[in-house]
Structure formats: structure tokens, C-alpha cells
Enzyme design. Structure first.
Site, PDB file in Angstrom:
ATOM      1  CE  LYS A  35      -6.526  36.751  78.639  1.00  0.00           C
ATOM      2  NZ  LYS A  35      -5.815  35.467  78.802  1.00  0.00           N
TER       3      LYS A  35
ATOM      4  CG  ASP B  84      -6.155  36.183  82.372  1.00  0.00           C
ATOM      5  OD1 ASP B  84      -5.539  35.321  81.740  1.00  0.00           O
ATOM      6  OD2 ASP B  84      -5.599  37.219  82.801  1.00  0.00           O
TER       7      ASP B  84
HETATM    8  N1  GLU Z   1      -6.621  32.997  80.640  1.00  0.00           N
HETATM    9  C1  GLU Z   1      -6.014  31.735  80.323  1.00  0.00           C
HETATM   10  C2  GLU Z   1      -4.874  31.958  79.353  1.00  0.00           C
HETATM   11  O1  GLU Z   1      -4.193  32.959  79.434  1.00  0.00           O
HETATM   12  C3  GLU Z   1      -7.014  30.679  79.887  1.00  0.00           C
HETATM   13  C4  GLU Z   1      -7.916  31.027  78.774  1.00  0.00           C
HETATM   14  C5  GLU Z   1      -9.024  30.026  78.507  1.00  0.00           C
HETATM   15  O2  GLU Z   1      -9.126  29.025  79.220  1.00  0.00           O
HETATM   16  O3  GLU Z   1      -9.799  30.271  77.577  1.00  0.00           O
HETATM   17  O4  GLU Z   1      -4.569  31.144  78.510  1.00  0.00           O
END
Ligand code: GLU
Length: 443
Positions: A125, A165
Site C-alpha cells: 500500500k 484508493d
Molecule cells: N485500494 C484497493 C483495495 O483496498 C484496490 C487495490 C488494487 O487494486 O491494487 O483493495
């Protein structure tokens, strides 16, 4: 044998002042430790301890210039938590609330979530304390370019694949990918959530919300029930909330609410598709829900969240810790029997425990909101094979994946005929990663 109290003390001592990270680890550890204690090879290899220590944390300065010509400084991060089962994968969050603690909790959760999707993706992340609200289009572009000017050297299709996100949507992904391509001189699937014209997948925008509704449908199906006429509370008004609401309406549910930082829009007779289209349009223009307060068939509850409104099901799709213990009790008292988390960790530990103790259908985010990253995984697949799948193809796969996640929850979370989805999701997500780590030896 691992003991949860001393394990958590060890985590807190190593990561002081990171309450969100402690919360996420605590919630996983409570479920996984009893399982580990029944399988000594995981305990001896200290798999859980190793998983709480990110492979790598990158922190960097992002310098950019605002429209007034002033030099601005933000902090950028990427937490590469684990690549045990695939390249690092996870979104980028741009919001003033972003801290290392928040990103470490999200990266930790992502490892288990990505494993549950059944696709080969590790967990990561990233993001920044940059707050997009109130910034001009050019400022957003300059910030994204400055952010990628550092990040590009740490990512790649087989290394780490960021996505969106909170605060990072299609527009920001366009700027980020444009800068990545310029710096690397490579058109590869190093980022997901791209526009359909340049390597994106259809349904990616809708996937987290749709997936959440599909997962809830699986939970109902397991009890031979469905959504017909069920009253649902949805919080949030970003793409997760919007498309959860859209799918719920399609499945026959009555959506009573949507919310944002200004308050809750309450539709006593149910949100219509026309009203939803209006909300989506409003949000694209970066406006807030209070602008719709005087519409027909709607009440606006300023500065409040939806949880006091009687319902059958709740879909928290805004952000972490948006349901506290008092909210959880109110929901139960009012008859709510299903909670599916579209956001990451929207319930406090206490609230989550209240839902579990009540024995309602309660799906944690790592299961219920995995549809977004799952379609990111399918975007990586399409990029790798240089193909572009139809809407129907992607949607069919999303339904299948949410079904597989449900199966894993049932497999690992069922005792005496009752499924605890929190137990099932945590252990199901853990096993594959743990087995890969065992195979690699001590690394
Ligand atoms: N931010 C999204 C999550 O919390 C998607 C992450 C992504 O597609 O890599 O899973």
C-alpha cells in the site's frame, strides 16, 4: 505456542504510536494464532511475526509547485509488505489523514485480501498526506508527476503494481501512469485502474462495490435468502459506495442511504437509479452531498453517519473505523443481520467483536471488498497477454472470484454448521502465504 498478549506487546513495542496498524494486526492475530498453535511448523518458522514486519518501507519527499508558484512539500510512501505469492500489489491513498500507521495497516490487510482472491498477488500500500480536495486540475497533475518521479524506480509489472484508493481515481491513475511511461520508456502493466483506452480493464471502477454486493449475496444464498426488498444502509459516496448501491438496487434491495464528510442522504422510499446517477455526477464534480439536501424524496442528516436508521443490512463503504461499538449495538437493536465491509477496517475492534458475538452475517473487508484488487489482478492478466476482455467476461470472473472467496471463508470459518466469516477470511488468506513462506526457507 504463541500467546496473543505477548505477541501483541511485541508488535506494539516494535511499532510504537501506530494504532491503526496495531488494530489490524490484533484482528488477524486473534483468529490466526489459535490456528498456528495447532500447526507447529508455522509457529516454529515465526510466520506471523515475519508477516508483521514489512519487506520494505519507502518514504520520500514529494516537492511540487502550486498554481500560485509556491513550493509545496508532501510525504510519499510505499509499504511493500509481502511478495510471498506474487508481485507487491495494492492501492495508493492521497488524503490528509494518511500516516505510516494507516498505510501499514492497509498493506498488512492487503496481503490476506490478495491471497483470498486466488490470484498471484503479494501485498502493498502507498500514498501521501497530499489532500486532493480543493486542488486545481494542474496542481493534481503536478503532484502526481512529482510523486511518480520517485516511485517509478521501486515499481514494475513483476515488482510492485500500485492502483487507486481514497483520493486516487481514474484521473490520478492517468497522470501517474503517464509519468511512469515517460520515465521508464515502457508500456507495461505497472499500474492498474488505467483507462480502458490505455490498458485498463472494464469493470475495474465498479469492481469493489459490485464485488461487495456479490459477496453479500453469497452469504444470503448460504441461508437460502436473497436481497429482494431488503433495506440496506450504504455509507460513503466514492466509487465503492456508488457501485455497491447500484448493484444492490439491481439485486432487488432498497438502498436507504449514502453519506460523505458533510452528512447522510436518507431516501426513506429507497434510492432510485436516477438519484444515484445524480450523486455520481455530483461527486465527479468534487462537490459534497449537502448540495442535494433539498431534493424530492430525500432527507439530509448533517454531520451524521447512517447507522441509526433501521435496516436489514449495512454496507460501510467510506473509511476505517466508521462504525464504533455504540453504532454496532444500534444496528443490531434495529434488526440489522448482515454487515459487509466495502471499506478497509470500517469497524473498530470492539464493533467487530459485537457483530461476531451476535452471530450475524458479518464479512470483513479483506473478503467483502476484494473484488477491486481482484479485477486489478485481471487487468494485469489482460496486459500480460495483450488482450482486452468484454464487460460480460470480466463480470463473470468477478462473480466467480467472490464465490471462491466465500468458499474459503466457509472452509476455514465453519464450526458446528455456523460460519464465522472473520475467522474464515483471516485463516483462508493466511494459509497460502504461510505455505509459500515455508517453502522459501528462512528468508
Ligand atoms: N485500494 C484497493 C483495495 O483496498 C484496490 C487495490 C488494487 O487494486 O491494487 O483493495
Amino acid at each position: 505456542m504463541i500467546e496473543i498478549g505477548s505477541f501483541m506487546q511485541w508488535v506494539v513495542d516494535r511499532n510504537p504510536y501506530e494504532p491503526e496498524f496495531h488494530q489490524a494486526v490484533h484482528d488477524v492475530a486473534g483468529k490466526v494464532i489459535p490456528f498456528i498453535n495447532s500447526r507447529p511448523q508455522y509457529a516454529e518458522s515465526r510466520i506471523l511475526e515475519r508477516l508483521t514486519e514489512p519487506d520494505r518501507i519507502l518514504s520520500f519527499r514529494v516537492t511540487w509547485e502550486d498554481d500560485a508558484g509556491r513550493v509545496r512539500i508532501n510525504r510519499g510512501y510505499r509499504v511493500q509488505q509481502s511478495n510471498a505469492i506474487g508481485p507487491y500489489k495494492g492501492g495508493l491513498r492521497f488524503d490528509h489523514s494518511v500516516t505510516l500507521s494507516v498505510l501499514k495497516f492497509l498493506a498488512f490487510e492487503q496481503v490476506f485480501k490478495n491471497s483470498l482472491t486466488t490470484l498471484p498477488m503479494g501485498g502493498a500500500k502507498g500514498g501521501s498526506d497530499f489532500h486532493p480536495k480543493g486542488k486545481s486540475e494542474h496542481e493534481l497533475m503536478r503532484f502526481c508527476q512529482a510523486f511518480m518521479t520517485e516511485l517509478h524506480r521501486h515499481i514494475g509489472a513483476a515488482v510492485d503494481v500500485p492502483a487507486g484508493d481514497i483520493g486516487v481515481g481514474a484521473r490520478e491513475i492517468g497522470y501517474l501512469f503517464g509519468q511512469y511511461k515517460r520515465l521508464e520508456n515502457q508500456f507495461t502493466g505497472a499500474i492498474t485502474g488505467k483507462g480502458a483506452a490505455f490498458g485498463g480493464s472494464l469493470i475495474r471502477t465498479e469492481a469493489t462495490g459490485y464485488g461487495c454486493a456479490y459477496f453479500a449475496r453469497e452469504m444470503l444464498k448460504a441461508r437460502t435468502e436473497d436481497f429482494e426488498g431488503r433495506r440496506c444502509l450504504v455509507s460513503g459516496a466514492g466509487n465503492v459506495a456508488e457501485y455497491a448501491a447500484e448493484k444492490l438496487i439491481q439485486l432487488g434491495a432498497i438502498v436507504l442511504t449514502m453519506s460523505d464528510r458533510t452528512g447522510t442522504l436518507y431516501f426513506p422510499d429507497g434510492l432510485s437509479t436516477e438519484q444515484l446517477a445524480e450523486i455520481i455526477d455530483l461527486k465527479r464534480r468534487a462537490s459534497s452531498l449537502d448540495a442535494l439536501a433539498s431534493g424530492a424524496g430525500v432527507k439530509f442528516l448533517p454531520r451524521s453517519r447512517p447507522w441509526a436508521i433501521p435496516c436489514d443490512a449495512a454496507f460501510p463503504c467510506a473509511t476505517q473505523n466508521e462504525i464504533d461499538a455504540a453504532d454496532a449495538r444500534t444496528l443490531l437493536d434495529n434488526g440489522c443481520f448482515l454487515v459487509a465491509e466495502g471499506a478497509n477496517m470500517p469497524a473498530t475492534s470492539e464493533a467487530a467483536q459485537i457483530f461476531e458475538d451476535a452471530g450475524i452475517l458479518y464479512a470483513p473487508g479483506k473478503a467483502a471488498n476484494a473484488g477491486g484488487v481482484a479485477i486489478s489482478g485481471l487487468e494485469m492478466t489482460q496486459n500480460a497477454i495483450h488482450l482486452f476482455w468484454t464487460r460480460e467476461e470480466v463480470d463473470k470472473r468477478l462473480v466467480e472470484i467472490m464465490g471462491h472467496i466465500h468458499e474459503q471463508c466457509v472452509e476455514y470459518g465453519t464450526k458446528n454448521g455456523c460460519t464465522n466469516y472473520v475467522t474464515g477470511a483471516n485463516i483462508g488468506g493466511f494459509v497460502k502465504v504461510a505455505d509459500a513462506m515455508l517453502a522459501y526457507g528462512i528468508v
